[in-house]
Design an enzyme around this catalytic site. Structure first.
Site, short mmCIF file in Angstrom:
data_model
loop_
_atom_site.label_atom_id
_atom_site.label_comp_id
_atom_site.label_asym_id
_atom_site.label_seq_id
_atom_site.Cartn_x
_atom_site.Cartn_y
_atom_site.Cartn_z
N HIS A 107 0.84 -1.21 0.00
CA HIS A 107 0.00 0.00 0.00
C HIS A 107 0.87 1.25 0.00
O HIS A 107 1.99 1.23 0.46
CB HIS A 107 -0.92 0.00 1.23
CG HIS A 107 -0.20 -0.24 2.51
ND1 HIS A 107 0.17 -1.51 2.92
CD2 HIS A 107 0.28 0.60 3.45
CE1 HIS A 107 0.83 -1.43 4.07
NE2 HIS A 107 0.92 -0.15 4.40
N HIS A 109 1.35 5.07 1.40
CA HIS A 109 0.97 6.01 2.45
C HIS A 109 0.98 7.42 1.87
O HIS A 109 1.97 7.81 1.21
CB HIS A 109 1.99 6.02 3.59
CG HIS A 109 2.07 4.77 4.39
ND1 HIS A 109 1.56 4.66 5.66
CD2 HIS A 109 2.64 3.55 4.11
CE1 HIS A 109 1.80 3.44 6.14
NE2 HIS A 109 2.45 2.75 5.21
P1 AMP Z 1 2.91 -0.42 7.01
O1 AMP Z 1 3.61 -0.32 8.35
O2 AMP Z 1 3.60 0.34 5.91
O3 AMP Z 1 2.65 -1.87 6.66
O4 AMP Z 1 1.54 0.31 7.21
C1 AMP Z 1 0.44 -0.30 7.80
C2 AMP Z 1 -0.45 0.81 8.28
O5 AMP Z 1 -1.75 0.27 8.45
C3 AMP Z 1 -0.04 1.41 9.64
O6 AMP Z 1 0.23 2.80 9.49
C4 AMP Z 1 -1.26 1.15 10.52
O7 AMP Z 1 -1.54 2.21 11.40
C5 AMP Z 1 -2.37 0.93 9.52
N1 AMP Z 1 -3.47 0.08 9.95
C6 AMP Z 1 -3.39 -1.09 10.61
N2 AMP Z 1 -4.62 -1.61 10.82
C7 AMP Z 1 -5.49 -0.73 10.28
C8 AMP Z 1 -6.92 -0.69 10.17
N3 AMP Z 1 -7.69 -1.66 10.67
N4 AMP Z 1 -7.47 0.38 9.55
C9 AMP Z 1 -6.71 1.37 9.06
N5 AMP Z 1 -5.36 1.39 9.12
C10 AMP Z 1 -4.76 0.35 9.72
#
Ligand code: AMP
Ligand code: ZN
Length: 150
Positions: A107, A109
């Protein structure tokens, strides 16, 4: 691109958000991706753009799928900046545990940034000798070449 080609993983949190079994604050949706608010934002307005195709990290995302998702990034970035009155923004993709990835469905950011927001950036930088640069450029070029024969 036919969305029916997209993979899903029943155990993946983001696939569950994509199919609606886990709630999220969705701000954008189309045939190829959705964007929703990060539940633990770096700054308020932090958005995640998630391809509908389940893939561990961007190396597993076919280029055509990535291109379709990338198409919406400028519009989403403009919307995040307008909504938050941000002074700037970061767009990053974490790939792999050591790079900070925690959800193994790739994903983008989009993180709004504000003057003096105390977010720890920029990253530290290393020096490069001309010899090391030449060698690294060659290794990457060779790796790209080898993909053509894979
Ligand atoms: P990454 O660390 O790049 O894999 O990013 C994962 C992101 O997903 C983190 O910034 C989390 O805060 C976010 N995240 C985890 N669970 C959820 C959720 N249920 N809804 C929205 N964001 C989430
Ligand atoms: Zn997934």
């Amino acid at each position: 691109m036919n969305p029916e080609q997209y993979h899903t993983d029943p155990n993946c949190l983001f696939c569950k958000i994509l199919n609606g079994t886990i709630p999220s604050k969705i701000v954008y949706s189309d045939d190829h991706c959705i964007a929703f608010l990060d539940i633990r934002p770096v700054n308020h307005g932090h958005v995640l753009v998630v391809p509908r195709h389940h893939h561990k990290d961007i190396r597993e995302l076919p280029g055509e799928f990535a291109a379709l998702v990338a198409t919406v990034i400028p519009n989403l970035a403009r919307a995040v900046v307008q909504a938050t009155c941000a002074d700037g923004f970061n767009i990053i993709i974490n790939n792999g545990l050591v790079a900070g990835q925690t959800i193994f469905h790739g994903h983008w950011h989009i993180i709004p940034r504000f003057l003096n927001d105390s977010v720890d950036w920029p990253w530290p930088h290393k020096a490069y000798s001309d010899e090391d640069k030449d060698q690294m450029a060659l290794l990457i070029e060779q790796a790209l070449e080898s993909q053509k024969t894979d």
